[in-house]
Design a protein around this motif. Structure first.
Motif, short mmCIF file in Angstrom:
data_model
loop_
_atom_site.label_atom_id
_atom_site.label_comp_id
_atom_site.label_asym_id
_atom_site.label_seq_id
_atom_site.Cartn_x
_atom_site.Cartn_y
_atom_site.Cartn_z
N ILE A 128 1.94 11.39 -8.73
CA ILE A 128 1.38 10.98 -7.44
C ILE A 128 -0.06 10.50 -7.63
O ILE A 128 -0.46 9.46 -7.11
N GLU A 129 -0.83 11.27 -8.37
CA GLU A 129 -2.23 10.91 -8.61
C GLU A 129 -2.35 9.55 -9.28
O GLU A 129 -3.23 8.75 -8.95
N LYS A 130 -1.46 9.27 -10.24
CA LYS A 130 -1.52 8.03 -11.01
C LYS A 130 -0.62 6.94 -10.43
O LYS A 130 -0.53 5.85 -10.98
N ARG A 131 0.09 7.28 -9.35
CA ARG A 131 0.98 6.34 -8.66
C ARG A 131 2.00 5.74 -9.62
O ARG A 131 2.25 4.53 -9.64
N LYS A 132 2.61 6.60 -10.40
CA LYS A 132 3.62 6.16 -11.35
C LYS A 132 4.92 5.80 -10.64
O LYS A 132 5.28 6.39 -9.62
N ALA A 133 5.65 4.87 -11.21
CA ALA A 133 6.94 4.47 -10.64
C ALA A 133 8.03 5.49 -10.97
O ALA A 133 8.93 5.73 -10.16
N GLU A 134 7.95 6.10 -12.15
CA GLU A 134 9.02 6.98 -12.60
C GLU A 134 8.51 7.95 -13.65
O GLU A 134 7.66 7.60 -14.47
N VAL A 135 9.04 9.15 -13.61
CA VAL A 135 8.75 10.16 -14.62
C VAL A 135 10.07 10.78 -15.07
O VAL A 135 10.86 11.22 -14.23
N ASN A 136 10.32 10.80 -16.38
CA ASN A 136 11.52 11.39 -16.95
C ASN A 136 11.14 12.61 -17.77
O ASN A 136 10.24 12.54 -18.61
N LEU A 137 11.83 13.73 -17.52
CA LEU A 137 11.50 15.00 -18.16
C LEU A 137 12.75 15.66 -18.74
O LEU A 137 13.81 15.62 -18.11
N PRO A 138 12.65 16.32 -19.89
CA PRO A 138 11.52 16.32 -20.83
C PRO A 138 11.47 15.03 -21.63
O PRO A 138 12.42 14.23 -21.59
N PHE A 139 10.41 14.84 -22.39
CA PHE A 139 10.20 13.59 -23.12
C PHE A 139 11.34 13.30 -24.08
O PHE A 139 11.84 12.17 -24.17
N GLY A 159 0.81 -1.21 0.00
CA GLY A 159 0.00 0.00 0.00
C GLY A 159 0.84 1.26 0.00
O GLY A 159 0.31 2.37 0.06
N ILE A 160 2.17 1.09 -0.06
CA ILE A 160 3.09 2.23 -0.09
C ILE A 160 3.72 2.31 -1.47
O ILE A 160 4.28 1.33 -1.97
N TYR A 161 3.62 3.48 -2.08
CA TYR A 161 4.13 3.69 -3.44
C TYR A 161 5.42 4.49 -3.39
O TYR A 161 5.63 5.33 -2.50
N VAL A 162 6.30 4.21 -4.33
CA VAL A 162 7.60 4.87 -4.40
C VAL A 162 7.82 5.37 -5.82
O VAL A 162 7.74 4.58 -6.77
N THR A 163 8.08 6.66 -5.95
CA THR A 163 8.19 7.29 -7.27
C THR A 163 9.50 8.06 -7.40
O THR A 163 9.91 8.74 -6.46
N ALA A 164 10.12 7.97 -8.56
CA ALA A 164 11.29 8.79 -8.89
C ALA A 164 10.89 9.81 -9.94
O ALA A 164 10.29 9.47 -10.96
N ILE A 165 11.21 11.07 -9.68
CA ILE A 165 11.01 12.14 -10.65
C ILE A 165 12.39 12.53 -11.17
O ILE A 165 13.25 12.95 -10.39
N ASN A 166 12.60 12.38 -12.47
CA ASN A 166 13.92 12.59 -13.07
C ASN A 166 13.88 13.72 -14.09
O ASN A 166 13.74 13.49 -15.29
N PRO A 167 14.02 14.96 -13.64
CA PRO A 167 14.02 16.08 -14.58
C PRO A 167 15.41 16.36 -15.13
O PRO A 167 16.43 16.04 -14.51
N GLY A 168 15.43 16.98 -16.30
CA GLY A 168 16.66 17.57 -16.80
C GLY A 168 16.85 18.91 -16.11
O GLY A 168 16.25 19.17 -15.06
N PRO A 169 17.67 19.80 -16.67
CA PRO A 169 17.92 21.10 -16.02
C PRO A 169 16.64 21.92 -15.88
O PRO A 169 15.83 21.98 -16.80
N ILE A 170 16.48 22.53 -14.70
CA ILE A 170 15.29 23.33 -14.40
C ILE A 170 15.70 24.76 -14.12
O ILE A 170 16.74 25.01 -13.49
N ASP A 171 14.89 25.69 -14.52
CA ASP A 171 15.18 27.11 -14.32
C ASP A 171 14.86 27.51 -12.88
O ASP A 171 13.78 28.04 -12.58
N THR A 172 15.79 27.20 -11.96
CA THR A 172 15.61 27.48 -10.53
C THR A 172 16.92 28.03 -9.95
O THR A 172 17.97 28.00 -10.61
N PRO A 173 16.90 28.47 -8.68
CA PRO A 173 18.13 28.93 -8.03
C PRO A 173 19.20 27.85 -7.84
O PRO A 173 20.30 28.15 -7.38
N PHE A 174 18.89 26.61 -8.19
CA PHE A 174 19.88 25.52 -8.13
C PHE A 174 21.19 25.94 -8.79
O PHE A 174 22.29 25.63 -8.30
#
Length: 259
Positions: free
Chosen positions: A221-232, A174-189
């Motif tokens: 989170i809504e779809k309980r995906k395992a992984e999201v890679n950005l951009p396509f 009942g516990i989901y684990v997701t990785a969000i893998n973005p490329g470079p983002i326009d942030t203070p990073f």
């Protein structure tokens, strides 16, 4: 049907960048974001812009006692943590030879061990409740190496390895684990990672907006995906790189190494 309404969501690194935007968007959807970071002033400024209920807890992810105390405080007040978003992290773009051992150590302590500490503190409560979602903000840098990023790449490879293993362990709980893998983002990073601004200028046309990343994370989170890679397009390129690494090294060197 999944809803963010009244969900207790603990966010690390919430004081700026996508962490701050996550908090605002989640609150707009009815969630109760728990804002954690080292800077109390920044957290207070963020909280002043958030509509709805939120809570500030100063916390350094490298301090196990602070992490455990923060999680205990949330459990005591709300009785649960529905979602943990491990977002805290930083990068420094230097060659391997120019990067000090202490920088390798510190970056791993924040980017990887910070996730380990927070997840260790939260997961037992999720297991006891039989529900929860852990979201790790990783990076496409966890799937491919590039020059002047050896320390950062290593931390994100570690994050993805942990995330994938934990997902297997949590299967059927009942516990989901997701990785969000973005490329470079326009942030203070990049204020710390790239003080010269050279990398940002070189990849300007490829920069993701914080909105793109946060919206994708919320859908995951809504779809309980395992992984999201950005951009396509970059995600597709990463898959080809993993199949043909030496060939990709030869032809993609100039495209990848923009630092």
């Amino acid at each position: 049907m999944f809803t963010f309404q009244d969900k207790i969501i603990l966010i690390t690194g919430a004081s700026s960048g996508i962490g701050a935007l996550m908090a605002q968007k989640l609150a707009d959807r009815g969630a109760i974001p728990i804002l954690t970071a080292r800077s109390v002033d920044k957290l207070q400024e963020l909280q002043s812009r958030i509509q709805g209920t939120s809570r500030i807890i100063p916390m350094d992810v490298t301090n196990e006692n602070q992490v455990n105390a923060a999680v205990s405080a949330v459990i005591q007040e709300y009785g649960r943590i529905d979602i943990l978003i491990n977002n805290a992290g930083y990068g420094v773009f230097e060659t391997f030879l120019d990067t000090s051992i202490s920088e390798f150590d510190t970056m791993m302590d924040v980017n990887y061990m910070g996730i380990v500490r927070c997840t260790k503190a939260v997961l037992p409560h999720m297991v006891a409740a039989g529900q929860g979602h852990i979201v790790n903000i990783a990076s496409l840098a966890g799937k491919i190496g590039s020059a002047k990023s050896s320390s950062y790449n290593a931390t994100k490879h570690a994050v993805l390895g942990l995330t994938n293993a934990l997902r297997q362990e949590m299967y059927g709980t009942g516990i989901y684990v997701t990785a969000i893998n973005p490329g470079p983002i326009d942030t203070p990073f990049f204020e710390k990672a790239d003080p010269s601004g050279q990398y940002v200028q070189n990849v300007k046309m490829f920069l993701l907006t914080p909105d793109q990343v946060v919206n994708s994370m919320m859908r995951a989170i809504e779809k309980r995906k395992a992984e999201v890679n950005l951009p396509f397009a970059a995600a597709a390129g990463i898959k080809l790189y993993q199949i043909f690494p030496r060939l990709a090294d030869k032809f993609a060197y100039k495209l990848i190494n923009k630092k």
